[in-house]
Design an enzyme around this catalytic site. Sequence first.
Site, PDB file in Angstrom:
ATOM      1  N   ASP A  55      11.855 -25.236  23.072  1.00 33.81           N
ATOM      2  CA  ASP A  55      12.082 -24.068  23.916  1.00 33.81           C
ATOM      3  C   ASP A  55      13.409 -23.454  23.488  1.00 33.81           C
ATOM      4  O   ASP A  55      14.468 -24.052  23.671  1.00 33.81           O
ATOM      5  CB  ASP A  55      12.122 -24.503  25.381  1.00 33.81           C
TER       6      ASP A  55
ATOM      7  N   TYR B  31      10.387  -7.074  32.165  1.00 34.05           N
ATOM      8  CA  TYR B  31       9.853  -7.167  30.799  1.00 34.05           C
ATOM      9  C   TYR B  31      10.156  -5.889  30.024  1.00 34.05           C
ATOM     10  O   TYR B  31      10.632  -5.931  28.888  1.00 34.05           O
ATOM     11  CB  TYR B  31       8.347  -7.418  30.851  1.00 34.05           C
TER      12      TYR B  31
ATOM     13  N   ALA C  38      13.820  -5.626  29.163  1.00 33.65           N
ATOM     14  CA  ALA C  38      14.196  -6.514  28.063  1.00 33.65           C
ATOM     15  C   ALA C  38      13.785  -5.935  26.718  1.00 33.65           C
ATOM     16  O   ALA C  38      14.547  -5.983  25.738  1.00 33.65           O
ATOM     17  CB  ALA C  38      13.569  -7.892  28.264  1.00 33.65           C
ATOM     18  N   LYS C  39      12.583  -5.377  26.644  1.00 31.81           N
ATOM     19  CA  LYS C  39      12.094  -4.838  25.378  1.00 31.81           C
ATOM     20  C   LYS C  39      12.830  -3.553  24.994  1.00 31.81           C
ATOM     21  O   LYS C  39      13.070  -3.306  23.798  1.00 31.81           O
ATOM     22  CB  LYS C  39      10.583  -4.595  25.459  1.00 31.81           C
TER      23      LYS C  39
END
Length: 267
Positions: free
Chosen positions: A77, A168, A171-172
Amino acid sequence: MEGKKKMCDEMGEYVNYDDKVVIVTGASSGIGADAARYFAKFGAKLALVGRNEERLMAVARDCEEFKNNTPVCFLLDLTKEGSCESVISKTVEVYGKINVLVNGAGVSGMSSVFDKSIEIFDDIMAINLRVPFHMTQLAVPYLLKTKGNIVNVAYSMTTRFRPGFLVYNMAKIALESFAKQAAPELMLEGVRINCVSPGITRTNILSGMNVEHSSYSWLFDNVESHLPCGKVLEPSEVAAYICLVASDIFPHMNGTRLVIDGAASLV
């Protein structure tokens, strides 16, 4: 399968990764797995990072079949302390260099400004933004020596509102901004960094949203009816694009957001 072979044959006229070392994170499934296969097809020496042992070993076996070149595999991880360092140091120990870093690891998850906890934010940001940034930091000293490059895997639909994708998308967007802001710095040393931003792709990313695997096909089929091209992207198409971007074909492609989504982000 025939279409993928034809694409490989056509790309093979221009793309050559012989004696080049490529790190692919998120290599145990989806885009990362197919990217690993493409790089192997074109002769790369691979370091593959994933969290699912069975799938990662299957990808490694596929890669080995192409040119009998066994990848170095990391079952870990990347959000855990010391994991990124382990990948970089072991890759250099085995191969002596790094030519390409593909930041493909990512996870989605339902999120909203109304969430009661910051933990969801931290988890999504950790793998989708912090890990690519840290992996790049650690790889840069070696990429400077090889005049290599970095490819971040982002997302084309970040400019459109999708309920539940708040963090999400954030973040992208930040990942794409990272490439744009870092490119001028790295360019001075002969290193490139770009973002490949696919649209909705048939991967297992829905697992991060607690969607049962048995429902994937139904959901993707439903999504296809709302797409301009009428089809969800296959991971292999995005993977082929990544291999092209990371190759030496486009030496001045730098700091770029490269969208592949069948015009889905335009409507």
